[in-house]
Write an enzyme that holds these catalytic residues in place. Structure first.
Site, PDB file in Angstrom:
ATOM      1  N   SER A  32      -3.072  -6.584  -2.939  1.00  0.00           N
ATOM      2  CA  SER A  32      -3.779  -5.857  -1.891  1.00  0.00           C
ATOM      3  C   SER A  32      -5.266  -6.168  -1.907  1.00  0.00           C
ATOM      4  CB  SER A  32      -3.577  -4.353  -2.140  1.00  0.00           C
ATOM      5  OG  SER A  32      -4.502  -3.604  -1.397  1.00  0.00           O
TER       6      SER A  32
ATOM      7  N   ASP B 291      16.157  -1.396  -4.220  1.00  0.00           N
ATOM      8  CA  ASP B 291      15.268  -0.278  -3.862  1.00  0.00           C
ATOM      9  C   ASP B 291      15.879   0.983  -4.447  1.00  0.00           C
ATOM     10  OD1 ASP B 291      13.008  -0.015  -1.273  1.00  0.00           O
ATOM     11  OD2 ASP B 291      13.769   1.799  -2.272  1.00  0.00           O
TER      12      ASP B 291
ATOM     13  N   ALA C 136     -12.932   9.312   1.008  1.00  0.00           N
ATOM     14  CA  ALA C 136     -13.463   8.773  -0.248  1.00  0.00           C
ATOM     15  C   ALA C 136     -12.879   7.395  -0.501  1.00  0.00           C
ATOM     16  CB  ALA C 136     -13.112   9.710  -1.391  1.00  0.00           C
TER      17      ALA C 136
ATOM     18  N   TYR D 293       8.755  -1.091   4.556  1.00  0.00           N
ATOM     19  CA  TYR D 293       8.281  -1.766   5.771  1.00  0.00           C
ATOM     20  C   TYR D 293       8.182  -3.287   5.571  1.00  0.00           C
ATOM     21  CZ  TYR D 293       4.565  -3.041   9.152  1.00  0.00           C
ATOM     22  OH  TYR D 293       3.798  -3.634  10.116  1.00  0.00           O
TER      23      TYR D 293
ATOM     24  N   TYR E 237     -12.195   8.680  10.583  1.00  0.00           N
ATOM     25  CA  TYR E 237     -12.883   9.089   9.351  1.00  0.00           C
ATOM     26  C   TYR E 237     -14.226   8.368   9.238  1.00  0.00           C
ATOM     27  CZ  TYR E 237      -8.441  11.137   7.924  1.00  0.00           C
ATOM     28  OH  TYR E 237      -7.307  11.895   7.864  1.00  0.00           O
TER      29      TYR E 237
ATOM     30  N   PHE F 177      -4.361  -7.579   3.612  1.00  0.00           N
ATOM     31  CA  PHE F 177      -5.322  -6.672   4.220  1.00  0.00           C
ATOM     32  C   PHE F 177      -4.472  -5.616   4.957  1.00  0.00           C
ATOM     33  CE2 PHE F 177      -9.582  -8.288   3.142  1.00  0.00           C
ATOM     34  CZ  PHE F 177      -9.149  -9.227   2.225  1.00  0.00           C
ATOM     35  N   ASN F 178      -4.712  -5.264   6.207  1.00  0.00           N
ATOM     36  CA  ASN F 178      -3.920  -4.174   6.804  1.00  0.00           C
ATOM     37  C   ASN F 178      -2.735  -4.724   7.581  1.00  0.00           C
ATOM     38  OD1 ASN F 178      -6.675  -3.218   6.262  1.00  0.00           O
ATOM     39  ND2 ASN F 178      -5.901  -1.306   7.080  1.00  0.00           N
TER      40      ASN F 178
ATOM     41  N   ASP G  83      16.184   1.308  -9.850  1.00  0.00           N
ATOM     42  CA  ASP G  83      14.763   1.162 -10.154  1.00  0.00           C
ATOM     43  C   ASP G  83      14.547  -0.206 -10.784  1.00  0.00           C
ATOM     44  OD1 ASP G  83      12.159   1.485 -11.644  1.00  0.00           O
ATOM     45  OD2 ASP G  83      12.330   3.475 -10.732  1.00  0.00           O
ATOM     46  N   ILE G  84      13.493  -0.865 -10.416  1.00  0.00           N
ATOM     47  CA  ILE G  84      13.256  -2.225 -10.938  1.00  0.00           C
ATOM     48  C   ILE G  84      13.052  -2.246 -12.444  1.00  0.00           C
ATOM     49  CG2 ILE G  84      12.352  -3.195  -8.798  1.00  0.00           C
ATOM     50  CD1 ILE G  84       9.502  -2.809 -10.121  1.00  0.00           C
TER      51      ILE G  84
ATOM     52  N   TYR H  26      -4.877   2.877  -7.454  1.00  0.00           N
ATOM     53  CA  TYR H  26      -3.990   1.941  -6.738  1.00  0.00           C
ATOM     54  C   TYR H  26      -4.515   0.514  -6.852  1.00  0.00           C
ATOM     55  CZ  TYR H  26      -1.915  -0.543  -2.771  1.00  0.00           C
ATOM     56  OH  TYR H  26      -1.290  -1.482  -1.987  1.00  0.00           O
TER      57      TYR H  26
ATOM     58  N   LYS I  17      -2.991  -3.060  -8.806  1.00  0.00           N
ATOM     59  CA  LYS I  17      -2.759  -4.381  -8.204  1.00  0.00           C
ATOM     60  C   LYS I  17      -3.507  -5.454  -8.988  1.00  0.00           C
ATOM     61  CE  LYS I  17      -0.067  -3.083  -4.840  1.00  0.00           C
ATOM     62  NZ  LYS I  17       1.354  -3.465  -4.855  1.00  0.00           N
TER      63      LYS I  17
HETATM   64  N1  LIG Z   1       1.515  -1.829   4.205  1.00  0.00           N
HETATM   65  C1  LIG Z   1       0.333  -2.418   3.949  1.00  0.00           C
HETATM   66  O1  LIG Z   1      -0.548  -2.535   4.833  1.00  0.00           O
HETATM   67  C2  LIG Z   1       0.047  -2.961   2.561  1.00  0.00           C
HETATM   68  C3  LIG Z   1      -1.247  -3.459   2.281  1.00  0.00           C
HETATM   69  C4  LIG Z   1      -1.499  -3.982   1.013  1.00  0.00           C
HETATM   70  C5  LIG Z   1      -0.482  -4.046   0.065  1.00  0.00           C
HETATM   71  N2  LIG Z   1       0.752  -3.544   0.341  1.00  0.00           N
HETATM   72  C6  LIG Z   1       1.790  -3.599  -0.711  1.00  0.00           C
HETATM   73  O2  LIG Z   1       2.989  -4.112  -0.155  1.00  0.00           O
HETATM   74  C7  LIG Z   1       4.127  -3.517  -0.788  1.00  0.00           C
HETATM   75  C8  LIG Z   1       5.077  -2.980   0.258  1.00  0.00           C
HETATM   76  O3  LIG Z   1       4.386  -2.041   1.097  1.00  0.00           O
HETATM   77  P1  LIG Z   1       5.161  -1.222   2.237  1.00  0.00           P
HETATM   78  O4  LIG Z   1       4.157  -0.860   3.270  1.00  0.00           O
HETATM   79  O5  LIG Z   1       6.389  -1.971   2.639  1.00  0.00           O
HETATM   80  O6  LIG Z   1       5.566   0.107   1.411  1.00  0.00           O
HETATM   81  P2  LIG Z   1       6.872   1.044   1.566  1.00  0.00           P
HETATM   82  O7  LIG Z   1       6.514   2.346   0.926  1.00  0.00           O
HETATM   83  O8  LIG Z   1       7.359   1.029   2.972  1.00  0.00           O
HETATM   84  O9  LIG Z   1       7.971   0.306   0.648  1.00  0.00           O
HETATM   85  C9  LIG Z   1       7.943   0.321  -0.749  1.00  0.00           C
HETATM   86  C10 LIG Z   1       9.392   0.435  -1.231  1.00  0.00           C
HETATM   87  O10 LIG Z   1       9.409   0.272  -2.661  1.00  0.00           O
HETATM   88  C11 LIG Z   1      10.401   1.145  -3.172  1.00  0.00           C
HETATM   89  N3  LIG Z   1      10.079   1.356  -4.593  1.00  0.00           N
HETATM   90  C12 LIG Z   1       8.919   1.843  -5.109  1.00  0.00           C
HETATM   91  N4  LIG Z   1       8.964   1.834  -6.439  1.00  0.00           N
HETATM   92  C13 LIG Z   1      10.173   1.326  -6.805  1.00  0.00           C
HETATM   93  C14 LIG Z   1      10.809   1.058  -8.048  1.00  0.00           C
HETATM   94  N5  LIG Z   1      10.201   1.317  -9.211  1.00  0.00           N
HETATM   95  N6  LIG Z   1      12.054   0.519  -8.044  1.00  0.00           N
HETATM   96  C15 LIG Z   1      12.697   0.284  -6.864  1.00  0.00           C
HETATM   97  N7  LIG Z   1      12.133   0.500  -5.653  1.00  0.00           N
HETATM   98  C16 LIG Z   1      10.897   1.023  -5.625  1.00  0.00           C
HETATM   99  C17 LIG Z   1      10.313   2.389  -2.316  1.00  0.00           C
HETATM  100  O11 LIG Z   1      11.525   3.135  -2.364  1.00  0.00           O
HETATM  101  C18 LIG Z   1      10.036   1.789  -0.930  1.00  0.00           C
HETATM  102  O12 LIG Z   1      11.235   1.596  -0.184  1.00  0.00           O
HETATM  103  C19 LIG Z   1       3.578  -2.455  -1.751  1.00  0.00           C
HETATM  104  O13 LIG Z   1       3.545  -3.000  -3.045  1.00  0.00           O
HETATM  105  C20 LIG Z   1       2.171  -2.220  -1.237  1.00  0.00           C
HETATM  106  O14 LIG Z   1       1.305  -1.801  -2.271  1.00  0.00           O
HETATM  107  C21 LIG Z   1       1.037  -2.996   1.571  1.00  0.00           C
END
Ligand SMILES: NC(=O)c1ccc[n+]([C@@H]2O[C@H](COP(=O)([O-])OP(=O)(O)OC[C@H]3O[C@@H](n4cnc5c(N)ncnc54)[C@H](O)[C@@H]3O)[C@@H](O)[C@H]2O)c1
Length: 320
Positions: free
Chosen positions: A117, A34, A280, A14, A205, A169-170, A51-52, A141, A145
């Site tokens: 996060s 990805d 929780a 996303y 919740y 945040f969100n 994979d990274i 989690y 971070k």
């Molecule tokens: N969405 C939120 O509100 C939010 C809030 C705080 C932090 N974050 C952080 O932002 C980042 C992105 O969130 P998102 O909502 O886009 O998540 P998402 O799940 O939509 O995207 C994460 C992507 O990372 C890829 N991925 C995971 N591990 C991998 C690896 N080892 N190698 C290659 N690709 C890998 C997955 O295939 C996925 O496409 C994350 O690190 C998440 O912790 C998101």
């Protein structure tokens, strides 16, 4: 925009995909890494499937003009991390550390903008919460971070690695193309929208928090605002800014109850929400102080009004 390559890890997700699209729209050259299997291009942006932690993924960039790494890859579910900490430590720390070492081997010192996060704070003592607040994550989690932020700080101190860790945040809303579509979806707005789209009552919740309506208070930031802050963070480093951590939120607290009720504006005859027990690890109030982002990045949220976020979540559920 600078013509160098901007690598976006987790760029099919996303947030990563929204960042990659904006870099492209501004005339930059994003490349997505990805591990999900997909076409070699998405929205006209090249995708490397891998994979990274795999050195071969990074070797391909050797000798190329890589301007920045936007590090969004990782596992993202707080609840799942409690049940399966091994996967979270492995993906969010071990794989990320592997990436940093391959970057040193193949590319030298490339600026990193890291998706951190608000989960690093745990249950904050005050709202809004500033970056200097104690870090007491309450889930594996959140620990991942916090630890990755510490790794970045150590790499900066020892090897001069430039970085900005952005504590989201969100995140919510759409850039017009990319929508939140996690599986399972644990984020409030798309989850409520999915319930309502199937005619079911949305679930809340906990309504016994010490807040104005008893439901948890959160800070929702529009993806377009979130993305623009990433590009501003890179500018900040390019202009010699010190590596640092920065909150990214709207700076405004909205209760879960208020956000759910806001769906009444778009959903006819909306069913009353169903209240179940607290989840929780959900703190009562999590609202960002965004003073640092405003000061260092010359940035301010412009798209994060709750009505818009709710409308976009509803449109997203209808188009699924
Ligand atoms: N969405 C939120 O509100 C939010 C809030 C705080 C932090 N974050 C952080 O932002 C980042 C992105 O969130 P998102 O909502 O886009 O998540 P998402 O799940 O939509 O995207 C994460 C992507 O990372 C890829 N991925 C995971 N591990 C991998 C690896 N080892 N190698 C290659 N690709 C890998 C997955 O295939 C996925 O496409 C994350 O690190 C998440 O912790 C998101």
């Amino acid at each position: 925009m600078h013509r160098g390559i901007s690598v976006v890890t987790g760029g099919l997700g996303y947030i990563g995909q929204s960042i990659a699209r904006e870099i492209s729209a501004r005339g930059g050259r994003p490349v997505i890494i990805d591990r999900r299997a997909i076409r070699p291009q998405v929205q006209g942006i090249p995708v490397i499937q891998g994979d990274i932690r795999d050195p071969e993924v990074w070797r391909q960039f050797q000798g190329q003009d890589v301007r920045a790494i936007f590090h969004c890859a990782g596992l993202i579910q707080v609840g799942e991390s409690v049940m399966e900490p091994a996967r979270y430590f492995d993906d969010n720390i071990v794989a990320g550390l592997g990436m940093l070492n391959h970057l040193r081997d193949f590319l030298g010192s490339v600026p990193i903008i890291f998706s951190s996060s608000a989960a690093v704070y745990g249950t904050p003592e005050k709202a809004p919460i500033g970056e200097e607040a104690p870090l007491r994550p309450e889930s594996p989690y959140g620990v991942t971070k916090k630890q990755f932020e510490e790794i970045l700080a150590a790499y900066h101190a020892a090897y001069g690695l430039p970085y900005v860790a952005l504590r989201y945040f969100n995140a919510a809303g759409t850039d017009g193309v990319v929508r939140e579509n996690h599986d399972p979806e644990t984020h409030l707005l798309p989850r409520v929208a999915r319930f309502l789209a199937t005619g079911e009552p949305p679930v809340i919740y906990g309504d016994d928090y010490p807040t104005r309506d008893g439901t948890a208070v959160r800070d929702y930031i529009h993806i377009v605002d979130l993305v623009s802050a990433h590009l501003a963070a890179l500018e900040y480093l390019a202009e010699g800014g010190e590596p640092t951590v920065i909150n990214l939120g709207s700076g405004r607290g909205m209760s879960v109850g208020e956000m759910v009720q806001a769906f009444r504006a778009v959903v006819e005859d909306m069913p009353e929400p169903r209240v179940v027990g607290r989840r929780a690890g959900d703190p009562p109030v999590l609202v960002a102080s965004i003073a640092k982002a405003q000061r260092l990045l010359a940035w301010r949220p412009q798209h994060s009004d709750p009505e818009r976020l709710v409308r976009e979540a509803w449109q997203g559920a209808l188009s699924r």
